[in-house]
Design an enzyme around this catalytic site. Sequence first.
Site, mmCIF file in Angstrom:
data_model
loop_
_atom_site.group_PDB
_atom_site.id
_atom_site.type_symbol
_atom_site.label_atom_id
_atom_site.label_comp_id
_atom_site.label_asym_id
_atom_site.label_seq_id
_atom_site.Cartn_x
_atom_site.Cartn_y
_atom_site.Cartn_z
ATOM 1 N N CYS A 95 0.864 -1.189 0.000
ATOM 2 C CA CYS A 95 0.000 0.000 0.000
ATOM 3 C C CYS A 95 0.893 1.229 0.000
ATOM 4 O O CYS A 95 1.665 1.441 0.937
ATOM 5 C CB CYS A 95 -0.920 0.001 1.214
ATOM 6 S SG CYS A 95 -1.964 1.475 1.320
ATOM 7 N N CYS A 154 -5.007 6.190 -3.533
ATOM 8 C CA CYS A 154 -4.318 4.902 -3.629
ATOM 9 C C CYS A 154 -2.946 5.164 -4.239
ATOM 10 O O CYS A 154 -2.851 5.551 -5.408
ATOM 11 C CB CYS A 154 -5.111 3.916 -4.477
ATOM 12 S SG CYS A 154 -4.328 2.298 -4.652
#
Length: 276
Positions: free
Chosen positions: A71, A219
């Site tokens: 991530c 993101c």
Amino acid sequence: MKFTKMHGCGNDYVYVDCFRETVADPNDLARRIADRHFGVGGDGLVLICPTEGADAFMRMFNQDGSEGDMCGNAIRCVAKYVYEHGVIAPERRTAVINTRAGLRETALTVEDGVVTAVTVDMGAPALTSELPEAITVRGMALSFVGVDVGSKHAAYYLADNPALGADDPSALRLGDYGPDFETHPRFPDRVNSEFVRVLNRGEIAFRVWERGSGETLACGTGATAAVYAGIRLGRLDDDVLVHLTGGDLRIRYDAATGHCFMTGPAVEVFTGDFPA
């Protein structure tokens, strides 16, 4: 159990310092603690763990309890945490974070002892599709570019996909059909999906539907994937400002190494205690 709430461009996770805490069942904890009505609330759970050969190991869990490999927004927050909480020496301006996708090197921007921005070497992205590849979702004939940045992504450039009915990401009905993109049979392990508008060769905007968490405000791996897809399509230059719903990231592609570098903020929101 003590926790820290942090976010990168609004992509928010609950962080637990496993140098000091023990989490017996992180999948269950992720579902409980990330619940926005009955828990702390967030896009998931991140465990900051001791490890050999790096300053920390990042374990990341989505809202639904599934474990992710990487991530981009969370790793910036982990780098901030290990600096500000004394895991690394105060004179350091770099941190090495291990993930299930491998080691990631980070560079820290520090002002008065506070990390305000982090640059992450995201490694070398890899294409996982044709350039582009045709796909049909809910009867819509579309095309995407598949990119692996430690997590799998499908980037849909809106100019190439009139069937979506919008050339501006803000007009998309992601809440209606996002799950159909995530769980499409083309992606047996599910996938993150980016819906991208090119503003110019150095600037894009997009929205994202993330595997296991739904729509999020940002993101980092998705921004990297979208830019790399645009470069491979010949639409973008090697240094791109990415506008996400929750803020901006800068993605730079280094042609000499094939690596992408992501720069963005990392913010601590609050700390607290949660029943483990």
